[in-house]
Write a protein that holds these residues in place. Structure first.
Motif, short mmCIF file in Angstrom:
data_model
loop_
_atom_site.label_atom_id
_atom_site.label_comp_id
_atom_site.label_asym_id
_atom_site.label_seq_id
_atom_site.Cartn_x
_atom_site.Cartn_y
_atom_site.Cartn_z
N ASP A 33 -44.21 -11.30 46.77
CA ASP A 33 -43.63 -12.32 47.65
C ASP A 33 -44.70 -13.32 48.07
OD1 ASP A 33 -41.17 -11.11 47.50
OD2 ASP A 33 -41.35 -10.08 49.43
N LEU A 34 -44.35 -14.58 48.01
CA LEU A 34 -45.22 -15.67 48.43
C LEU A 34 -44.39 -16.61 49.28
CD1 LEU A 34 -48.05 -17.01 48.05
CD2 LEU A 34 -47.03 -18.30 46.18
N VAL A 35 -44.83 -16.90 50.50
CA VAL A 35 -44.07 -17.74 51.42
C VAL A 35 -44.62 -19.16 51.37
CG1 VAL A 35 -43.37 -18.11 53.81
CG2 VAL A 35 -43.54 -15.77 52.90
N LEU A 36 -43.72 -20.11 51.17
CA LEU A 36 -44.05 -21.54 51.19
C LEU A 36 -43.44 -22.13 52.45
CD1 LEU A 36 -44.91 -24.30 50.13
CD2 LEU A 36 -42.95 -24.24 48.56
N SER A 37 -44.29 -22.47 53.42
CA SER A 37 -43.83 -23.02 54.71
C SER A 37 -44.05 -24.53 54.74
CB SER A 37 -44.60 -22.39 55.86
OG SER A 37 -44.41 -20.99 55.88
N THR A 38 -43.10 -25.24 55.33
CA THR A 38 -43.21 -26.70 55.47
C THR A 38 -43.22 -27.06 56.96
OG1 THR A 38 -40.80 -26.98 55.39
CG2 THR A 38 -42.00 -27.13 53.30
N PHE A 39 -43.87 -28.19 57.28
CA PHE A 39 -43.94 -28.62 58.67
C PHE A 39 -44.31 -30.09 58.74
CE2 PHE A 39 -48.02 -26.99 57.35
CZ PHE A 39 -48.94 -27.89 57.86
N ALA A 40 -44.06 -30.67 59.91
CA ALA A 40 -44.48 -32.05 60.18
C ALA A 40 -45.86 -31.98 60.85
CB ALA A 40 -43.48 -32.76 61.09
N ILE A 111 -37.70 -31.19 61.65
CA ILE A 111 -38.02 -32.13 62.71
C ILE A 111 -36.75 -32.30 63.55
CG2 ILE A 111 -39.90 -33.36 61.60
CD1 ILE A 111 -37.94 -35.53 60.82
N ILE A 112 -36.95 -32.46 64.82
CA ILE A 112 -35.83 -32.65 65.74
C ILE A 112 -35.94 -34.05 66.31
CG2 ILE A 112 -34.75 -31.87 67.87
CD1 ILE A 112 -35.94 -29.07 67.18
N VAL A 113 -34.91 -34.84 66.06
CA VAL A 113 -34.88 -36.22 66.56
C VAL A 113 -34.19 -36.21 67.91
CG1 VAL A 113 -34.11 -38.57 66.11
CG2 VAL A 113 -34.79 -37.10 64.20
N LYS A 114 -34.93 -36.64 68.92
CA LYS A 114 -34.42 -36.70 70.29
C LYS A 114 -33.96 -38.12 70.60
CE LYS A 114 -35.98 -32.59 71.82
NZ LYS A 114 -35.44 -31.69 72.79
N ALA A 115 -33.08 -38.24 71.56
CA ALA A 115 -32.57 -39.55 71.96
C ALA A 115 -33.70 -40.40 72.54
CB ALA A 115 -31.46 -39.39 73.00
N LEU A 116 -33.61 -41.66 72.33
CA LEU A 116 -34.56 -42.62 72.89
C LEU A 116 -34.08 -43.00 74.28
CD1 LEU A 116 -37.05 -44.40 72.38
CD2 LEU A 116 -35.50 -46.12 71.45
N HIS A 117 -34.92 -42.83 75.25
CA HIS A 117 -34.54 -43.17 76.62
C HIS A 117 -34.91 -44.63 76.87
CE1 HIS A 117 -33.54 -39.07 77.55
NE2 HIS A 117 -34.67 -38.70 76.98
N LEU A 118 -33.91 -45.39 77.22
CA LEU A 118 -34.12 -46.81 77.49
C LEU A 118 -34.11 -47.07 78.98
CD1 LEU A 118 -31.69 -48.29 74.83
CD2 LEU A 118 -34.16 -48.01 74.65
N SER A 119 -34.86 -48.05 79.39
CA SER A 119 -34.82 -48.45 80.80
C SER A 119 -34.48 -49.93 80.84
CB SER A 119 -36.16 -48.17 81.47
OG SER A 119 -37.17 -48.94 80.86
N ALA A 120 -33.93 -50.34 81.94
CA ALA A 120 -33.56 -51.75 82.09
C ALA A 120 -34.06 -52.24 83.45
CB ALA A 120 -32.05 -51.91 81.99
N ASP A 121 -34.40 -53.49 83.50
CA ASP A 121 -34.79 -54.09 84.77
C ASP A 121 -33.54 -54.23 85.63
OD1 ASP A 121 -37.45 -54.33 84.04
OD2 ASP A 121 -37.12 -56.26 83.10
N TYR A 122 -33.70 -54.04 86.90
CA TYR A 122 -32.58 -54.14 87.82
C TYR A 122 -32.63 -55.51 88.49
CZ TYR A 122 -29.67 -53.32 91.88
OH TYR A 122 -28.70 -53.41 92.83
#
Length: 135
Positions: A33-40, A111-122
């Motif tokens: 057995d030979l394990v091939l692991s991938t990652f970012a 890879i886990i893509v998370k939401a982009l948090h936006l801010s706005a001027d008030y």
């Protein structure tokens, strides 16, 4: 011949002394057995819209003295993620390498893509103004 590769191995037994005869036995040598692991490279979490990260791979389980050069082919890494892909998880897959002596098992990273948090001027609300009709 040395029995160092997967497949059928043999051992020859020769009688000595008061014994006569020879015997050849066969046995099965299974692939290791030979394990091939991938990652970012920079971790597995990114934000929506980020560029495609760099992917890498690593093997674990080679017998002493062997390495990636003892395999056939070349590792190719791919992932369905692209800048602007939806939020979610994307698997980093590997292919292109094989061996007669190793059973290559993939340990896919992701890879886990998370939401982009936006801010706005008030801005202050525009005050209510009364309209006067002066006709």
């Amino acid at each position: 011949m040395e029995n160092i590769h997967a497949g059928i191995g043999t051992v020859d037994v020769f009688a000595k002394g008061n014994f006569t005869g020879n015997l050849t036995l066969e046995f099965n040598i299974h692939k290791k057995d030979l394990v091939l692991s991938t990652f970012a490279v920079d971790g597995n979490e990114i934000r929506y819209g980020d560029e495609v990260p760099e992917y890498k791979h690593v093997f674990s389980g080679f017998v002493t003295g062997e390495g990636e050069s003892d395999l056939s082919g070349a590792v190719e890494l791919f992932c369905d993620y692209g800048a602007g892909s939806d939020v979610g998880e994307y698997i980093i897959r590997a292919s292109g390498v094989y061996s007669d002596d190793y059973a290559i098992m993939n340990d896919h990273g992701s890879i886990i893509v998370k939401a982009l948090h936006l801010s706005a001027d008030y801005f202050e609300p525009i005050p209510t103004m009364e309209y006067l009709d002066e006709r």
